[in-house]
Design an enzyme around this catalytic site. Structure first.
Site, PDB file in Angstrom:
ATOM      1  N   LYS A 123     -21.851  23.684  -1.513  1.00  0.00           N
ATOM      2  CA  LYS A 123     -23.188  23.630  -0.919  1.00  0.00           C
ATOM      3  C   LYS A 123     -23.569  25.164  -1.432  1.00  0.00           C
ATOM      4  O   LYS A 123     -24.635  25.583  -1.679  1.00  0.00           O
ATOM      5  CB  LYS A 123     -23.218  23.235   0.375  1.00  0.00           C
ATOM      6  CG  LYS A 123     -23.316  21.914   0.779  1.00  0.00           C
ATOM      7  CD  LYS A 123     -23.085  21.357   1.965  1.00  0.00           C
ATOM      8  CE  LYS A 123     -22.794  19.866   2.000  1.00  0.00           C
ATOM      9  NZ  LYS A 123     -22.395  19.394   3.375  1.00  0.00           N
TER      10      LYS A 123
ATOM     11  N   GLN B 222     -21.550  21.396   9.419  1.00  0.00           N
ATOM     12  CA  GLN B 222     -20.892  20.671   8.775  1.00  0.00           C
ATOM     13  C   GLN B 222     -20.018  19.703   9.801  1.00  0.00           C
ATOM     14  O   GLN B 222     -19.338  19.977  10.763  1.00  0.00           O
ATOM     15  CB  GLN B 222     -19.751  21.284   7.636  1.00  0.00           C
ATOM     16  CG  GLN B 222     -18.860  20.637   6.753  1.00  0.00           C
ATOM     17  CD  GLN B 222     -19.585  19.931   5.333  1.00  0.00           C
ATOM     18  OE1 GLN B 222     -20.764  20.205   5.242  1.00  0.00           O
ATOM     19  NE2 GLN B 222     -19.301  18.711   5.180  1.00  0.00           N
TER      20      GLN B 222
ATOM     21  N   ASP C 263     -30.226  18.347   6.662  1.00  0.00           N
ATOM     22  CA  ASP C 263     -29.133  16.978   6.719  1.00  0.00           C
ATOM     23  C   ASP C 263     -30.122  15.863   6.961  1.00  0.00           C
ATOM     24  O   ASP C 263     -29.631  14.632   6.659  1.00  0.00           O
ATOM     25  CB  ASP C 263     -28.236  17.264   7.684  1.00  0.00           C
ATOM     26  CG  ASP C 263     -26.884  17.645   7.009  1.00  0.00           C
ATOM     27  OD1 ASP C 263     -26.760  17.433   5.804  1.00  0.00           O
ATOM     28  OD2 ASP C 263     -26.018  18.339   7.777  1.00  0.00           O
TER      29      ASP C 263
END
Ligand code: GUN
Length: 295
Positions: A52, A96, A119
């Site tokens: 990412k 995460q 997200d």
């Protein structure tokens, strides 16, 4: 059989994102900034977060990686989340998953400002998505929709079987595929651990989206001739012939299924690269205030 090349599509979309970032720079604007919080040393999570951050560099975004030891307390993590919410330089961020067991992921998710929730996991975004309102879509479902569009795959009236009902893939993609939208209008079945005769259900699918995290679960005998297959799984299986001792396989037995499917995503190089691209697209949307206006 046609391969759905997620790596190539993601590279193409990243070029488009970079062009937009270059324009922002030319007019003296602030470049989009994504932050990622990584807790603990899970090798897969480390690898995803590295990818990412690397992708941010590729498209000219700023990125910040906040790495914390797995001993971090829930309160300390919530403090980091509050700081990110208030930092005007951060357009979007992710925490995460998975998190260590002593931290409640639901509490952390609820603390994230929905305007920075790139997200798309916060109930505000999930709810807006479900109602068909503008929202950050979760990365994997958004990546699958982009692939369907790129390959001009007709979805309307098709039977879509989603294997798995996770909050980050199975559930949202089931909702999106059933919605009245360009890549939607499917009749959707969700196959999960309590489904009776899963194989018979999967065999009905014109489009099959496998997201259960079981290596090579879907085999050729479980699919209908010409089915379109999206393989979301990224499973590590032992392979002594590889230097690192393992290789990655999907939830679909690629070798057998590719002989019967009309389209299939490979692992690696299919859905995976698209997810990172979706995250970048959401961050750009946040910077451009496309979903929410800044207050
Ligand atoms: N862990 C596995 N996939 C994801 C994702 O898309 N976002 C976050 N934050 N964690 C993950």
């Amino acid at each position: 059989m046609k391969l759905i090349d997620g790596k190539a599509l993601s590279a193409k979309l990243k070029i488009r994102i970079k062009e937009e970032v270059d324009e922002i720079k030319e007019r003296g604007g602030r470049v989009p900034h994504l932050a990622a919080v990584l807790v603990g040393g899970d090798p897969a999570s480390q690898s995803y977060v590295r990818s990412k951050v690397r992708s941010c560099d590729e498209v000219g975004f700023e990125s910040t990686l906040i790495k914390k030891d797995e001993t971090i307390s829930e309160e300390e993590l919530l403090d980091i989340v509050r700081d990110l919410n208030e930092d005007p330089n951060i357009d979007g961020y992710i925490v995460q998953l998975p998190l260590p067991r002593h931290i409640d992921p639901e509490k952390v998710n609820l603390a994230i400002d929905p305007r920075k929730d790139v997200d798309g996991f916060h109930p505000m975004n999930f709810g807006r998505m479900t109602l068909g309102l503008p929202a950050y879509l979760p990365a994997t479902p958004q990546g699958i929709l982009a692939m369907l569009e790129e390959y001009n795959i007709e979805t309307s009236g098709k039977k879509c079987v989603v294997i798995g009902r996770s909050n980050i893939v199975g559930m949202p993609i089931s909702i999106l595929m059933a919605q009245k939208r360009k890549t939607g209008n499917c009749t959707v079945t969700i196959v999960h651990s309590r489904t009776k005769n899963s194989e018979a259900e999967i065999r009905q699918g014109d489009i099959i989206i496998a997201a259960i995290g079981r290596a090579n679960y879907v085999t050729a005998d479980m699919i209908k001739e010409g089915a379109i297959i999206f393989d979301v799984g990224i499973n590590r299986i032992e392979d002594p012939s590889r230097k690192r001792g393992y290789r990655l396989v999907g939830d679909v037995d690629f070798e057998s299924v590719s002989g019967k499917a009309s389209y299939i995503t490979p692992v690696p190089g299919g859905v995976g690269p698209m997810t990172v691209c979706s995250l970048l697209m959401n961050t750009l949307k946040s910077a451009n205030e496309e979903i929410y206006k800044r207050v």
